[in-house]
Design an enzyme around this catalytic site. Sequence first.
Site, PDB file in Angstrom:
ATOM      1  N   GLY A 101       0.855  -1.191   0.000  1.00 26.53           N
ATOM      2  CA  GLY A 101       0.000   0.000   0.000  1.00 26.53           C
ATOM      3  C   GLY A 101       0.885   1.233   0.000  1.00 26.53           C
ATOM      4  N   ILE A 130       2.376   2.875   2.432  1.00 26.82           N
ATOM      5  CA  ILE A 130       3.615   2.829   3.232  1.00 26.82           C
ATOM      6  C   ILE A 130       4.607   1.847   2.605  1.00 26.82           C
ATOM      7  CG2 ILE A 130       4.570   2.324   5.526  1.00 26.82           C
ATOM      8  CD1 ILE A 130       1.776   3.207   6.653  1.00 26.82           C
ATOM      9  N   ARG A 185       0.932  -4.712  12.473  1.00 19.93           N
ATOM     10  CA  ARG A 185       0.240  -5.055  13.711  1.00 19.93           C
ATOM     11  C   ARG A 185       0.829  -6.359  14.236  1.00 19.93           C
ATOM     12  NH1 ARG A 185      -1.065  -0.527  13.641  1.00 19.93           N
ATOM     13  NH2 ARG A 185      -3.150   0.410  13.765  1.00 19.93           N
ATOM     14  N   GLU A 236       0.282  -5.837  22.958  1.00 17.69           N
ATOM     15  CA  GLU A 236       0.836  -4.567  23.443  1.00 17.69           C
ATOM     16  C   GLU A 236      -0.183  -3.815  24.308  1.00 17.69           C
ATOM     17  OE1 GLU A 236       1.728  -3.116  19.380  1.00 17.69           O
ATOM     18  OE2 GLU A 236       0.385  -1.439  19.798  1.00 17.69           O
ATOM     19  N   HIS A 250       5.705   0.872  19.333  1.00 19.54           N
ATOM     20  CA  HIS A 250       4.688   1.353  18.380  1.00 19.54           C
ATOM     21  C   HIS A 250       4.877   2.850  18.077  1.00 19.54           C
ATOM     22  CE1 HIS A 250       0.510   0.161  16.721  1.00 19.54           C
ATOM     23  NE2 HIS A 250       1.026   1.140  15.980  1.00 19.54           N
ATOM     24  N   ILE A 251       6.028   3.173  17.519  1.00 17.79           N
ATOM     25  CA  ILE A 251       6.334   4.593  17.267  1.00 17.79           C
ATOM     26  C   ILE A 251       6.589   4.894  15.786  1.00 17.79           C
ATOM     27  CG2 ILE A 251       7.253   5.128  19.568  1.00 17.79           C
ATOM     28  CD1 ILE A 251      10.101   4.764  18.294  1.00 17.79           C
TER      29      ILE A 251
END
Length: 337
Positions: A157, A159, A240, A269, A287-288
Amino acid sequence: MAERPRVWVSQPLFADIVGRLGEHFEVSATETVVQHAPDAVAAALREADGALVTLNDAIGAAQVAGAGRLRAIANVGVGYNNLDLPALSAAGILATNTPDVLTETTADFGFALMMATARRITEAERWLREGHWRQWSFESLLGGDIHGATLGILGMGRIGRGIARRASGFGMRVLYHNRSRLPEAVEREHAAQYVGFEALFERADHLVLVLPYAPEHHHLVDAVALARLRPHATLTNIARGGLIDEDALADALGAGRLAAAGLDVFEGEPAINPRLLALRNVVLTPHIASGSLATRRAMVALAVDNLIAALGYGPDAGRPPSPLNADALTHARKRGA
Ligand code: DGY
C-alpha cells in the site's frame, strides 16, 4: 439555546489541536494516559455524539449497544483494527481514520528499523554500555548488508511503496507480495517485482511487514512461513503484532533460523512476550513508526477535521476527509437519525 453535541476524547492528544472541538461541541477530554476498560468505553460512548479515539480503544457492538446518540468515531491512526466496522455501520455510526499524513514518516521508520535490525545497532549499544568494548574483535557484532540486498515487502500500500522508494537509494532489489498485484506502471515506478507469498519469504534478505491487520491475517507469519526465511534474513514488523505468531518467532530466532527481527508492534501490546524480551537478536520499539512530532500532530488534526465534519460542522460539514464506512449513513437514515 440548543444543546451542543457532546464529544469524548479518549486519550490526551495535543491540546491546542483538540481545542478546536470546543468551537462546536461540549468536550469531555481524558487528561491522563488510560487503558480504558471495555465497560468504561461503553459508558463514555453512551453520553457522546462523537468520539476521538486511538488504537488502544477497542470499539465493537458491545461498546455501541447503548450509545443511542453516537454518530461518529474518529480514529487517530491509519490502521483501524480496533474498530468493528460492520457493527458501527449497522448502528449508523460513521468511522474515520487518518491515512496519507503518516505515509512518509512511517516508511522512514520502517526502513530505519530494518537497518537497525540488520546492523545490530541496539545490541551494539547495549554491549558498549555494558563495558564490553575491551573485548572488541574484528569479528564482533557483524551484521548483514542493506545495499545490494533483496528487500521483501509484504503489503504494498502507501507505506509499502514508500519503503520501496527508499530502497532504490540503497541499490536494493525490491520484491513484494500484495492481495492484488499493482498496475505495471506502479511496479515500474517503484522498481518492484511481484512474487508469491512463499517466494517472498524464500528470497528476501530483509522482509518488512506493512499489511493491514484483518482477522484472516492472524498469525499469517507462523512457524511454516518463518521456516521459509534463510538464516541470514531479518524480519521487520511495523504493521500489527497479531500478524506474527510470536512464540514461533522466538523459537526461530533462538535457534538461529533467521538472523534478527525488528518489532514495533506486538500482539498483546503494551505487554510483550517475555521470550522476545529475553532474546539478544531483536530490536524492540513501542509502536512509534508514525511518531515524528509533525506527523503525530497532523494525524490528530486530520482526526479533528473528520469528527467536526462527520457531526455536520465546519467547511466540510457532512463530508469528512477520510470516511471508512460510508454505508453507515444509509443505516443512520433508516434509523431516522
Ligand atoms: C496507525 O496509524 O495505524 C499506527 O499504527 C498508529 O501509530
